[in-house]
Design a protein around this motif. Structure first.
Motif, PDB file in Angstrom:
ATOM      1  N   PRO A  31     -51.196  86.494 -28.963  1.00 24.74           N
ATOM      2  CA  PRO A  31     -50.237  86.875 -27.907  1.00 24.74           C
ATOM      3  C   PRO A  31     -49.915  85.702 -26.986  1.00 24.74           C
ATOM      4  O   PRO A  31     -48.839  85.635 -26.399  1.00 24.74           O
ATOM      5  CB  PRO A  31     -50.958  87.982 -27.140  1.00 24.74           C
ATOM      6  CG  PRO A  31     -52.403  87.834 -27.481  1.00 24.74           C
ATOM      7  CD  PRO A  31     -52.486  87.183 -28.826  1.00 24.74           C
ATOM      8  N   LEU A  32     -50.858  84.770 -26.862  1.00 23.85           N
ATOM      9  CA  LEU A  32     -50.659  83.626 -25.974  1.00 23.85           C
ATOM     10  C   LEU A  32     -49.724  82.609 -26.626  1.00 23.85           C
ATOM     11  O   LEU A  32     -48.782  82.105 -25.992  1.00 23.85           O
ATOM     12  CB  LEU A  32     -52.012  82.979 -25.642  1.00 23.85           C
ATOM     13  CG  LEU A  32     -53.121  83.933 -25.149  1.00 23.85           C
ATOM     14  CD1 LEU A  32     -54.400  83.156 -24.883  1.00 23.85           C
ATOM     15  CD2 LEU A  32     -52.678  84.668 -23.885  1.00 23.85           C
TER      16      LEU A  32
ATOM     17  N   THR B 284     -54.917  70.450 -13.483  1.00 24.83           N
ATOM     18  CA  THR B 284     -56.062  71.345 -13.683  1.00 24.83           C
ATOM     19  C   THR B 284     -57.096  71.129 -12.586  1.00 24.83           C
ATOM     20  O   THR B 284     -56.943  70.247 -11.741  1.00 24.83           O
ATOM     21  CB  THR B 284     -56.683  71.095 -15.082  1.00 24.83           C
ATOM     22  OG1 THR B 284     -57.695  72.065 -15.337  1.00 24.83           O
ATOM     23  CG2 THR B 284     -57.293  69.696 -15.211  1.00 24.83           C
TER      24      THR B 284
ATOM     25  N   PHE C 157     -40.639  83.795 -16.218  1.00 26.33           N
ATOM     26  CA  PHE C 157     -40.314  83.652 -17.640  1.00 26.33           C
ATOM     27  C   PHE C 157     -40.458  85.006 -18.317  1.00 26.33           C
ATOM     28  O   PHE C 157     -41.511  85.634 -18.251  1.00 26.33           O
ATOM     29  CB  PHE C 157     -41.242  82.635 -18.318  1.00 26.33           C
ATOM     30  CG  PHE C 157     -40.917  82.459 -19.775  1.00 26.33           C
ATOM     31  CD1 PHE C 157     -39.742  81.820 -20.156  1.00 26.33           C
ATOM     32  CD2 PHE C 157     -41.757  82.948 -20.764  1.00 26.33           C
ATOM     33  CE1 PHE C 157     -39.414  81.666 -21.498  1.00 26.33           C
ATOM     34  CE2 PHE C 157     -41.440  82.800 -22.102  1.00 26.33           C
ATOM     35  CZ  PHE C 157     -40.273  82.157 -22.463  1.00 26.33           C
TER      36      PHE C 157
ATOM     37  N   VAL D 215     -65.417  85.745 -17.340  1.00 27.49           N
ATOM     38  CA  VAL D 215     -63.987  85.403 -17.437  1.00 27.49           C
ATOM     39  C   VAL D 215     -63.326  85.597 -16.068  1.00 27.49           C
ATOM     40  O   VAL D 215     -62.547  84.760 -15.613  1.00 27.49           O
ATOM     41  CB  VAL D 215     -63.286  86.251 -18.534  1.00 27.49           C
ATOM     42  CG1 VAL D 215     -61.783  86.030 -18.522  1.00 27.49           C
ATOM     43  CG2 VAL D 215     -63.854  85.899 -19.910  1.00 27.49           C
TER      44      VAL D 215
ATOM     45  N   SER E 243     -64.597  85.286 -13.165  1.00 27.26           N
ATOM     46  CA  SER E 243     -65.034  84.284 -12.177  1.00 27.26           C
ATOM     47  C   SER E 243     -64.163  83.030 -12.198  1.00 27.26           C
ATOM     48  O   SER E 243     -64.085  82.309 -11.209  1.00 27.26           O
ATOM     49  CB  SER E 243     -66.484  83.873 -12.448  1.00 27.26           C
ATOM     50  OG  SER E 243     -66.532  82.987 -13.566  1.00 27.26           O
TER      51      SER E 243
END
Ligand SMILES: NC(=O)c1ccc[n+]([C@@H]2O[C@H](COP(=O)([O-])OP(=O)(O)OC[C@H]3O[C@@H](n4cnc5c(N)ncnc54)[C@H](OP(=O)(O)O)[C@@H]3O)[C@@H](O)[C@H]2O)c1
Length: 391
Positions: free
Chosen positions: A173-174, A230, A312, A371, A373
């Motif tokens: 899906p990503l 990042t 988007f 996940v 966190s």
């Protein structure tokens, strides 16, 4: 826990005659406090005519699912698998097998890829059956987006390869979104950012799987310089991916030329970061809102300098390309790119994705908290299961 013995066909692997739980086990989160969770156990109910019961074998969990929860109310993600007041079931992508069916054409043992609850089993109401799969026809899902109501039959699915199906659950899906973002940018000539030289294309949360898929595609384009933004802890990981020309920590933005023609592709949704970028660049040509990994720093875009951020909407690009190329050509191009991407993902030497399995209620709760966190190792791909099947 009570148990029922039921015979299922060989496609369920070694569990030819398995002990299938009588109880439905659902993982719930508090809608306004995503760290608060509980497990709900309820007796399974008998099927109505037209329904099928599927054993949810395994599912992926990434920041994308946390975003479903964070935007659960605004974008109706809670509507797929409703729970009692104040609580929600986060939808996840994974694989499930039919264990009981009152729907002609849906046979026990068949496997489907799709959008499931974080549960050990689920009842669906298949309609519009085709060799490729079916749509869930449950009344409460009728107004929800079709892409999430569609279930794909593994046996006929050209995207499916049993040897890499964990990576498929995590990335499919990503990557579809990544591929469409790249196509959308090129289709719009990078909004003029490449018109008079090299354009700067910045991706936030560059360590996320969706950003990486986007960078993987964009890296083949000419005339752009890809910059990954990042957190400091993830700089080295992003550099190791090999598709960002430069990787900067969020507090190093001032190293970028403020006069560069630029585009911002935002996976983080961080309001302060967005404002810094919009203020820093004098020639920001386009600002695209994709996600919201920085769940604690989300915010609006009021009085923002530069272009208005545009949400988007992947289905719009699918619709446009389907009309221009035809659905078959679109599907073929996406499939070619997918195969290349998954090959890189699952290469035997130095794979960038390390899959880890978490089975059982306790393990699922721990993986979810990890996940949520935001401090998880970006190289990890987490596959979870609440079923009794080995994954
Ligand atoms: N619009 C669409 O159609 C669409 C489709 C697919 C995905 N998306 C969105 O794209 C985003 C990425 O999803 P993914 O599944 O690819 O993510 P992922 O691989 O699980 O991303 C992990 C990265 O996200 C950041 N992160 C995660 N949680 C965080 C937290 N609590 N606080 C701060 N940073 C956090 C960190 O990156 P950094 O350190 O690099 O910031 C982390 O390394 C999601 O928001 C998702 O909803 C949108």
């Amino acid at each position: 826990m009570q148990a029922l013995f039921i015979c299922v066909p060989a496609t369920l692997g070694t569990l030819l005659c398995g002990e299938l739980a009588m109880m439905v086990l659902d993982f719930l989160v508090k809608k306004n406090e995503l760290g608060a969770t509980r497990l709900r156990e309820t007796p399974k109910r008998s099927l109505d005519e037209g329904q099928a019961r599927l054993l949810v074998e395994k599912f992926a969990l990434t920041a994308n699912n946390i975003t479903y929860a964070a935007f659960g109310e605004a974008m109706n993600y809670w509507g797929f698998y409703p729970a009692e007041s104040g609580w929600g079931q986060i939808p996840v992508w994974g694989f499930a097998s039919v264990i009981e069916s009152r729907c002609p054409g849906i046979e026990p043992g068949e496997r489907f890829y799709g959008y499931y609850p974080m549960s050990n089993q689920v009842v669906l109401q298949p309609k519009r059956l085709a060799p490729a799969g079916f749509m869930d026809g449950a009344e409460h899902r009728a107004t929800l987006h079709a892409v999430y109501n569609s279930y794909t039959r593994c046996s006929t699915d050209p995207f499916h390869d049993p040897t890499t199906e964990d990576a498929e659950a995590i990335l499919r899906p990503l990557f579809t979104t990544s591929w469409l973002i790249d196509d959308f940018m090129a289709d719009n000539d990078f909004f003029g950012a490449t018109a008079s030289g090299t354009g700067l294309v910045m991706l936030s949360s560059a360590s996320s799987k969706t950003a990486y898929g986007t960078a993987f595609q964009l890296a083949r384009r000419t005339g752009i310089e890809l910059v990954g933004l990042t957190s400091a802890a993830n700089v080295a990981f992003c550099e190791s991916l090999g598709c960002y020309r430069r990787v900067l920590a969020y507090d190093q933005l001032d190293q970028l030329d403020r006069d560069a023609a630029s585009i911002y592709i935002d996976f983080a949704g961080n309001a302060a970061l967005r404002r810094t970028i919009h203020s820093h660049f004098a020639h920001l040509k386009f600002s695209s809102s994709i996600g919201g990994t920085h769940v604690e720093q989300l915010g609006g875009a009021r009085d923002l300098p530069g272009p208005r951020p545009v949400l988007f909407f992947a289905p719009a690009q699918i619709k446009k390309r389907s009309a221009e190329w035809g659905p078959e050509v679109l599907g073929r191009r996406l499939l070619e790119s997918w195969r290349e991407f998954i090959h890189t993902t699952c290469r035997t030497t130095d794979p960038w994705l390390m899959i880890e399995h978490h089975r059982g209620a306790e393990a699922v709760v721990a993986a979810y908290q990890r996940v949520l966190s935001g401090r998880d190792d970006p190289r990890r791909g987490r596959m979870l299961s609440l079923s009794d099947l080995p994954i």
